[in-house]
Design an enzyme around this catalytic site. Structure first.
Site, PDB file in Angstrom:
ATOM      1  N   HIS A   4       0.995  -1.257   0.012  1.00  0.00           N
ATOM      2  CA  HIS A   4       0.175  -0.027  -0.082  1.00  0.00           C
ATOM      3  C   HIS A   4       0.912   1.364  -0.032  1.00  0.00           C
ATOM      4  O   HIS A   4       0.623   2.325  -0.590  1.00  0.00           O
ATOM      5  CB  HIS A   4      -0.808  -0.083   1.086  1.00  0.00           C
ATOM      6  CG  HIS A   4      -2.116  -0.854   1.032  1.00  0.00           C
ATOM      7  ND1 HIS A   4      -3.453  -0.450   1.181  1.00  0.00           N
ATOM      8  CD2 HIS A   4      -2.484  -2.088   0.570  1.00  0.00           C
ATOM      9  CE1 HIS A   4      -4.423  -1.262   0.944  1.00  0.00           C
ATOM     10  NE2 HIS A   4      -3.678  -2.524   0.637  1.00  0.00           N
ATOM     11  N   GLY A  10       5.447   5.537  -4.847  1.00  0.00           N
ATOM     12  CA  GLY A  10       6.260   4.672  -4.740  1.00  0.00           C
ATOM     13  C   GLY A  10       6.774   4.356  -3.552  1.00  0.00           C
ATOM     14  O   GLY A  10       6.219   4.838  -2.395  1.00  0.00           O
ATOM     15  N   SER A  14       5.214   7.258   2.770  1.00  0.00           N
ATOM     16  CA  SER A  14       4.282   8.221   2.804  1.00  0.00           C
ATOM     17  C   SER A  14       2.876   7.381   3.623  1.00  0.00           C
ATOM     18  O   SER A  14       2.150   8.165   4.100  1.00  0.00           O
ATOM     19  CB  SER A  14       3.940   8.806   1.566  1.00  0.00           C
ATOM     20  OG  SER A  14       3.525   7.473   0.577  1.00  0.00           O
ATOM     21  N   HIS A 129      -2.290 -12.443   0.397  1.00  0.00           N
ATOM     22  CA  HIS A 129      -3.530 -12.404   0.977  1.00  0.00           C
ATOM     23  C   HIS A 129      -3.692 -13.791   2.018  1.00  0.00           C
ATOM     24  O   HIS A 129      -4.858 -13.890   2.479  1.00  0.00           O
ATOM     25  CB  HIS A 129      -4.817 -12.344   0.095  1.00  0.00           C
ATOM     26  CG  HIS A 129      -4.936 -10.801  -0.501  1.00  0.00           C
ATOM     27  ND1 HIS A 129      -6.034 -10.486  -1.428  1.00  0.00           N
ATOM     28  CD2 HIS A 129      -4.297  -9.612  -0.122  1.00  0.00           C
ATOM     29  CE1 HIS A 129      -6.045  -9.223  -1.610  1.00  0.00           C
ATOM     30  NE2 HIS A 129      -4.855  -8.738  -1.056  1.00  0.00           N
ATOM     31  N   THR A 130      -2.737 -14.424   1.845  1.00  0.00           N
ATOM     32  CA  THR A 130      -2.684 -15.648   2.629  1.00  0.00           C
ATOM     33  C   THR A 130      -2.586 -15.271   4.153  1.00  0.00           C
ATOM     34  O   THR A 130      -2.648 -15.989   5.112  1.00  0.00           O
ATOM     35  CB  THR A 130      -1.615 -16.627   2.347  1.00  0.00           C
ATOM     36  OG1 THR A 130      -1.590 -17.823   2.959  1.00  0.00           O
ATOM     37  CG2 THR A 130      -0.318 -16.042   2.527  1.00  0.00           C
ATOM     38  N   ASP A 188       1.370 -19.349   3.051  1.00  0.00           N
ATOM     39  CA  ASP A 188       1.243 -20.869   2.420  1.00  0.00           C
ATOM     40  C   ASP A 188       0.727 -20.598   1.045  1.00  0.00           C
ATOM     41  O   ASP A 188       0.236 -19.382   1.062  1.00  0.00           O
ATOM     42  CB  ASP A 188       0.899 -21.878   3.117  1.00  0.00           C
ATOM     43  CG  ASP A 188      -0.724 -21.726   4.062  1.00  0.00           C
ATOM     44  OD1 ASP A 188      -1.266 -20.604   3.249  1.00  0.00           O
ATOM     45  OD2 ASP A 188      -1.036 -22.279   4.871  1.00  0.00           O
TER      46      ASP A 188
END
Length: 260
Positions: A4, A10, A14, A129-130, A188
């Protein structure tokens, strides 16, 4: 947090800046489900005591992302350092540059390519997202008003949809959901198993089945965990190079929440 940060201005730290008027990146809706800011602050405080003015907040995020991956079962990688911190953090830029949970595959691919990342990087980095949780606000439209007619996303596994509805009642925006149910603290490939079964939490997860290259990787990852674990480090290094500040650009913040 590293992702994010890097996708807005970049990899310049921030995301960590605070605004007294709540107009910084961290105040944007896509960042409301992020936790861990206090941990980063503690690490930065310890770093400043040990080696003041040396390690930027941007580098801290990159290193912490690697370390938490390893701590939860993933493979290590060499983190490139030398980033400096930006002095600007804008809520509007976060809204424009971070993907909403309902992003489709075309939007995702285009957004990654604009930052020098490939289709493979997209599907590999989605594997993060694991780990972790989100909030009901990110998935409720998919459950209760997918096309504006009070319906449920038909591409979502019906049994999974029922389970999600039991956790996110209509109007509930704040309850937390595991992004990888049953394995959200372990790095995983179970995330890919869920996506393959149409149980990805977000539309942007399910979208990985809508492109031949991303779909092929999802299916491959369900049985080749070691390949994903190595690929993840490669893609993280590439992501960590997005629009970095070096040399005399930016600064090395003494406190990650405010400019020097």
């Amino acid at each position: 947090m590293h992702f994010h940060d890097c996708f807005v201005r970049g990899c310049d730290g921030s995301l960590l800046l605070e605004s007294p008027t709540k107009q910084a990146e961290r105040d944007a809706i896509p960042n409301q489900s992020i936790i861990g800011f206090a941990i980063i602050d503690k690490v930065k405080s310890a770093l400043e005591k040990a080696c003041p003015g040396v390690v930027s907040c941007a580098d801290l995020l990159a290193i912490a992302a690697r370390d938490v991956t390893v701590a939860t079962g993933g493979e290590t990688w060499k983190v490139e350092t030398g980033r400096r911190d930006g002095r600007v953090s804008n809520i509007t830029e976060a809204l424009l540059n971070l993907f909403p949970p309902f992003a489709n595959i075309t939007q995702l691919i285009t957004g990654f390519q604009l930052r020098g990342l490939t289709v493979k990087d997209l599907v590999v980095l989605s594997g993060s997202h694991t780990i972790g949780t989100s909030v009901c606000a990110a998935v409720s439209p998919r459950l209760y008003n997918f096309t504006g007619k009070g319906d449920t996303d038909p591409t979502l596994d019906p049994n999974y949809a029922i389970r999600l509805k039991s956790k996110c009642k209509p109007g509930d925006l704040k309850s937390r959901l595991e992004m990888d149910p049953g394995s959200f603290k372990t790095f995983d490939t179970s995330y890919y198993n869920l996506v393959a079964k149409r149980r990805g939490l977000f539309n942007s997860d399910s979208a990985l089945l809508d492109n031949s290259e991303t779909r092929a990787y999802v299916l491959q990852a369900t049985s080749h965990e070691s390949d994903f674990l190595m690929d993840f480090g490669v893609s993280m290094v590439k992501m960590g190079r997005i629009e970095v500040l070096t040399g005399k650009a930016g600064e090395i913040r003494r406190v990650c929440t405010k400019v020097n």
